[in-house]
Scaffold this motif. Structure first.
Motif, PDB file in Angstrom:
ATOM      1  N   VAL A  34      23.527  20.891  25.255  1.00 57.96           N
ATOM      2  CA  VAL A  34      24.139  20.555  23.972  1.00 57.96           C
ATOM      3  C   VAL A  34      25.074  21.677  23.531  1.00 57.96           C
ATOM      4  O   VAL A  34      26.229  21.445  23.166  1.00 57.96           O
ATOM      5  CB  VAL A  34      23.046  20.306  22.900  1.00 57.96           C
ATOM      6  CG1 VAL A  34      23.652  20.245  21.505  1.00 57.96           C
ATOM      7  CG2 VAL A  34      22.302  19.013  23.204  1.00 57.96           C
ATOM      8  N   PHE A  35      24.559  22.911  23.616  1.00 59.18           N
ATOM      9  CA  PHE A  35      25.372  24.029  23.144  1.00 59.18           C
ATOM     10  C   PHE A  35      26.649  24.170  23.972  1.00 59.18           C
ATOM     11  O   PHE A  35      27.743  24.288  23.421  1.00 59.18           O
ATOM     12  CB  PHE A  35      24.562  25.330  23.201  1.00 59.18           C
ATOM     13  CG  PHE A  35      25.350  26.522  22.746  1.00 59.18           C
ATOM     14  CD1 PHE A  35      25.705  26.664  21.417  1.00 59.18           C
ATOM     15  CD2 PHE A  35      25.741  27.500  23.651  1.00 59.18           C
ATOM     16  CE1 PHE A  35      26.443  27.760  20.994  1.00 59.18           C
ATOM     17  CE2 PHE A  35      26.483  28.590  23.232  1.00 59.18           C
ATOM     18  CZ  PHE A  35      26.826  28.730  21.906  1.00 59.18           C
ATOM     19  N   ASN A  36      26.511  24.143  25.294  1.00 64.90           N
ATOM     20  CA  ASN A  36      27.692  24.328  26.140  1.00 64.90           C
ATOM     21  C   ASN A  36      28.717  23.223  25.922  1.00 64.90           C
ATOM     22  O   ASN A  36      29.916  23.479  25.884  1.00 64.90           O
ATOM     23  CB  ASN A  36      27.282  24.389  27.612  1.00 64.90           C
ATOM     24  CG  ASN A  36      26.587  25.699  27.927  1.00 64.90           C
ATOM     25  OD1 ASN A  36      26.789  26.699  27.232  1.00 64.90           O
ATOM     26  ND2 ASN A  36      25.753  25.692  28.950  1.00 64.90           N
ATOM     27  N   ALA A  37      28.216  21.994  25.752  1.00 61.46           N
ATOM     28  CA  ALA A  37      29.137  20.879  25.539  1.00 61.46           C
ATOM     29  C   ALA A  37      29.888  21.059  24.217  1.00 61.46           C
ATOM     30  O   ALA A  37      31.109  20.927  24.157  1.00 61.46           O
ATOM     31  CB  ALA A  37      28.378  19.561  25.544  1.00 61.46           C
ATOM     32  N   LEU A  38      29.137  21.420  23.155  1.00 61.82           N
ATOM     33  CA  LEU A  38      29.771  21.588  21.853  1.00 61.82           C
ATOM     34  C   LEU A  38      30.799  22.715  21.887  1.00 61.82           C
ATOM     35  O   LEU A  38      31.891  22.605  21.339  1.00 61.82           O
ATOM     36  CB  LEU A  38      28.720  21.884  20.784  1.00 61.82           C
ATOM     37  CG  LEU A  38      27.799  20.724  20.401  1.00 61.82           C
ATOM     38  CD1 LEU A  38      26.718  21.189  19.450  1.00 61.82           C
ATOM     39  CD2 LEU A  38      28.604  19.602  19.751  1.00 61.82           C
ATOM     40  N   ILE A  39      30.427  23.827  22.558  1.00 60.71           N
ATOM     41  CA  ILE A  39      31.317  24.981  22.585  1.00 60.71           C
ATOM     42  C   ILE A  39      32.548  24.714  23.434  1.00 60.71           C
ATOM     43  O   ILE A  39      33.643  25.190  23.135  1.00 60.71           O
ATOM     44  CB  ILE A  39      30.551  26.220  23.111  1.00 60.71           C
ATOM     45  CG1 ILE A  39      29.551  26.674  22.060  1.00 60.71           C
ATOM     46  CG2 ILE A  39      31.502  27.349  23.442  1.00 60.71           C
ATOM     47  CD1 ILE A  39      30.138  26.925  20.708  1.00 60.71           C
ATOM     48  N   ALA A  40      32.377  23.917  24.499  1.00 64.99           N
ATOM     49  CA  ALA A  40      33.524  23.607  25.350  1.00 64.99           C
ATOM     50  C   ALA A  40      34.625  22.948  24.520  1.00 64.99           C
ATOM     51  O   ALA A  40      35.802  23.047  24.849  1.00 64.99           O
ATOM     52  CB  ALA A  40      33.104  22.695  26.496  1.00 64.99           C
ATOM     53  N   GLY A  41      34.226  22.316  23.402  1.00 56.90           N
ATOM     54  CA  GLY A  41      35.206  21.677  22.532  1.00 56.90           C
ATOM     55  C   GLY A  41      36.280  22.622  22.047  1.00 56.90           C
ATOM     56  O   GLY A  41      37.416  22.225  21.817  1.00 56.90           O
TER      57      GLY A  41
ATOM     58  N   LEU B 131      33.808  18.371  12.899  1.00 56.53           N
ATOM     59  CA  LEU B 131      33.139  19.038  14.021  1.00 56.53           C
ATOM     60  C   LEU B 131      33.886  20.328  14.356  1.00 56.53           C
ATOM     61  O   LEU B 131      35.035  20.301  14.746  1.00 56.53           O
ATOM     62  CB  LEU B 131      33.131  18.117  15.245  1.00 56.53           C
ATOM     63  CG  LEU B 131      32.355  18.677  16.431  1.00 56.53           C
ATOM     64  CD1 LEU B 131      30.864  18.625  16.174  1.00 56.53           C
ATOM     65  CD2 LEU B 131      32.699  17.923  17.700  1.00 56.53           C
TER      66      LEU B 131
ATOM     67  N   ILE C 106      29.809  26.055  14.697  1.00 51.15           N
ATOM     68  CA  ILE C 106      28.472  25.937  15.268  1.00 51.15           C
ATOM     69  C   ILE C 106      28.102  27.232  15.994  1.00 51.15           C
ATOM     70  O   ILE C 106      26.989  27.741  15.866  1.00 51.15           O
ATOM     71  CB  ILE C 106      28.409  24.722  16.224  1.00 51.15           C
ATOM     72  CG1 ILE C 106      28.514  23.439  15.405  1.00 51.15           C
ATOM     73  CG2 ILE C 106      27.122  24.741  17.039  1.00 51.15           C
ATOM     74  CD1 ILE C 106      28.711  22.187  16.215  1.00 51.15           C
ATOM     75  N   TYR C 107      29.070  27.783  16.705  1.00 49.30           N
ATOM     76  CA  TYR C 107      28.876  29.050  17.402  1.00 49.30           C
ATOM     77  C   TYR C 107      28.494  30.152  16.410  1.00 49.30           C
ATOM     78  O   TYR C 107      27.507  30.859  16.590  1.00 49.30           O
ATOM     79  CB  TYR C 107      30.188  29.375  18.128  1.00 49.30           C
ATOM     80  CG  TYR C 107      30.236  30.678  18.867  1.00 49.30           C
ATOM     81  CD1 TYR C 107      29.703  30.781  20.143  1.00 49.30           C
ATOM     82  CD2 TYR C 107      30.842  31.793  18.311  1.00 49.30           C
ATOM     83  CE1 TYR C 107      29.774  31.971  20.838  1.00 49.30           C
ATOM     84  CE2 TYR C 107      30.914  32.987  18.996  1.00 49.30           C
ATOM     85  CZ  TYR C 107      30.382  33.072  20.264  1.00 49.30           C
ATOM     86  OH  TYR C 107      30.443  34.262  20.943  1.00 49.30           O
TER      87      TYR C 107
END
Lengths: 277, 307
Positions: free
Chosen positions: A105-112, A146, A151-152
């Protein structure tokens, strides 16, 4: 000797400050000029028509400018508020729970954060048109909520500012997870959430591409887009240059005020992960 | 990050999933689905039969990697990439060098007016790129520029920043102005976290402030410099608002000056979303390769204090 040595560093810093303030000083002076004076008088000699200019700006197309300002406040205010709430919730969950799929979840969100905005804006526009939401307030608001960056930051802040034993103690006392989040974690994370709000507020206020692509009706434009259309028409109607200049000045005042009053929340150290809570 | 002490929790095991659900849903809606849609679009093209007027005369046909081949061999796209490269080569080193110098000076006890300078240099960060471009645009425009006025009064030759060559400096300057303060603050924060006694020892050994800066401070802020460099490069590749806003003031900026501007033109002016989609994917791929290193560098240090 020691004092003499301090002059060069001071001078360089002041030169840097002067460079950064130059356009601001220019717009303060230029906003006082009528469109005749703008091109005729010396750059830094003040003009005489600041009030007339403000008047013209206000009456430009029945108050379009102030509607743009209100739109910007709406996009940035509501968008940043929702974004801070979402970032806080997600960041807290990512920092304080060990659960299957957390890294994914974290990696996907951060890749944004790495996806160029234009790459998203075009398909977002096509999809949003598909569901009939193109050219609406929602078309600009929804994609702004978003914030991978928020989030980071919220995750780093939750990890550093919310002590594990406090959360554990509340659990032992039988508090529900929602209650722990709301009454314990949120107050502790508050300064970090204000930081997220501010960064996101500025990011949305300054965003050009998203409204540029999403919106067609200029009644829904944010102020950046509105001023751009003014500048674009200035070729044929030079009087619009004056309005765009006065408008620029008025439009940056709220941001500068926000910037100066909430200075202690501009925590860039969060970005490098150097948090001391 | 180590996932230590992961005691299984019987009650409330669903809690973290509930908490991350809104973000995940939004992520799917505004990121994952649009990205998948872009990739899908990039594999098709519109085939026009006849005059392309009647209903059903335009249909979507699968073209495989055809759009990618066209993007990679497109002359204007290549030229745009070179222009952005030239712009970035001017912008990134200048901005980071200035940011580093200012950060070192803010960290220098003997310098005066540090509080004022820090705020003044950081201030442009709060000003939108469109507005910054508008302000600088008028400062470049010969009829309103104080620089041109000054040069004329000193009877020096005019420098036209809106000429085809000058435009690189004009755009780079706008970006330096907007970004130097932000990077300065990041570097300054890194400098402040260095223990002061490191300098004291060097000073007692007879090092000058410049030597302290070169031999101790700069090597210790290299990680922050790497970070700011990568952020700056990524932002540079995405340049869009500034050249778009400056274009009405000069003939030197075409509507396809940067690759992203070309993508926008393809999608919305020419209505060729398929080419635009392929170009988007290529640009994103370049950015991913560049940014991946950044994540690897930062992530390992950022999450010390969590379970």
């Amino acid at each position: 000797m020691r004092r003499a040595l301090g002059t060069l560093p001071t001078l360089v810093l002041l030169l840097g400050a002067a460079y950064c303030l130059l356009p601001v000083a220019w717009v303060l002076v230029a906003a006082t000029k009528s469109s005749g004076e703008l091109f005729a008088t010396s750059t830094f000699s003040p003009g005489t028509s600041i009030l007339a200019n403000l008047d013209d700006l206000s009456s430009y197309r029945d108050g379009a400018f102030w509607r743009w300002m209100a739109n910007s406040a709406l996009y940035a205010g509501v968008g940043a508020l929702l974004s801070a709430a979402l970032s806080g919730l997600t960041g807290y969950a990512l920092a304080k729970f060990a659960f299957r799929g957390r890294d994914l979840v974290f990696n996907a969100l951060i890749a944004g954060v790495l996806v160029p905005s234009v790459v998203l804006a075009i398909p977002q526009y096509l999809l949003i048109s598909e569901v009939g939401l193109a050219d609406t307030y929602l078309s600009v608001l929804v994609p702004s909520v978003l914030s991978p960056y928020g989030i980071y930051l919220a995750r780093i802040y939750a990890a550093a500012a919310v002590p594990e034993d406090v959360v554990e103690a509340a659990r032992t006392d039988g508090a529900g997870e929602g209650r722990i989040l709301w009454s314990i974690a949120v107050p502790m994370m508050a300064p970090g959430l204000v930081t997220v709000f501010l960064f996101q507020f500025v990011a949305i206020w300054n965003n050009f591409l998203l409204p540029f692509i999403m919106l067609g009706d200029d009644r829904k434009f944010p102020v950046t887009l509105g001023l751009y259309t003014m500048l674009n028409q200035g070729n044929t109607t030079p009087a619009l240059y004056t309005l765009a200049i006065v408008g620029s000045l008025v439009s940056v005042l709220p941001l500068i005020a926000l910037f100066l009053t909430l200075q202690r929340y501009w925590r860039v150290d969060l970005l490098s992960g150097a948090v001391k809570a | 990050m180590p996932s230590t002490t992961s005691r299984p929790r019987r009650a409330g095991a669903a809690t973290p999933y509930l908490f991350v659900a809104p973000a995940v849903v939004l992520f799917l809606l505004v990121l994952a689905i649009p990205i998948a849609y872009t990739v899908y679009l990039s594999l098709f093209r519109i085939e026009v039969s006849g005059l392309g007027l009647g209903k059903g005369s335009r249909k979507e046909v699968f073209t495989g990697l055809g759009n990618y081949a066209r993007t990679l061999t497109d002359a204007e796209m290549g030229a745009g990439a070179l222009r952005v490269l030239g712009y970035g080569a001017l912008l990134v080193p200048t901005m980071l060098l200035l940011a580093l110098v200012f950060a070192l000076l803010l960290d220098e006890d003997r310098a005066r007016a540090r509080g004022f300078s820090r705020i003044a240099i950081f201030l442009p960060y709060a000003i939108p790129g469109v507005i910054a471009t508008l302000l600088w645009g008028f400062l470049y425009l010969p009829s309103t520029s104080p620089f041109v006025q000054l040069l004329t009064e000193l009877s020096l030759p005019e420098v036209d920043l809106l000429s085809p060559t000058g435009i690189y400096f004009a755009l780079a300057n706008i970006a330096v102005w907007g970004g130097v303060g932000y990077n300065m603050i990041v570097l300054y924060t890194a400098l402040r976290s260095i223990p002061r006694d490191l300098y004291e020892a060097a000073r007692i050994d007879g090092c000058s402030p410049v030597q302290v800066a070169l031999r101790i401070k700069i090597p210790l802020v290299v990680p922050a410099l790497v970070l700011t460099t990568l952020f700056s490069v990524v932002a540079t590749l995405q340049v869009f608002a500034e050249p778009t806003t400056l274009a009405p003031l000069t003939n030197s900026l075409s509507r396809t000056w940067s690759p992203l501007m070309k993508v926008y033109q393809d999608a919305f002016a020419r209505g060729d979303v398929h080419s635009a989609a392929a170009a988007s994917v290529v640009i994103a791929a370049v950015m991913f390769v560049l940014s991946f290193g950044l994540l690897r560098i930062t992530r390992s240090r950022a999450f010390g204090g969590e379970r």
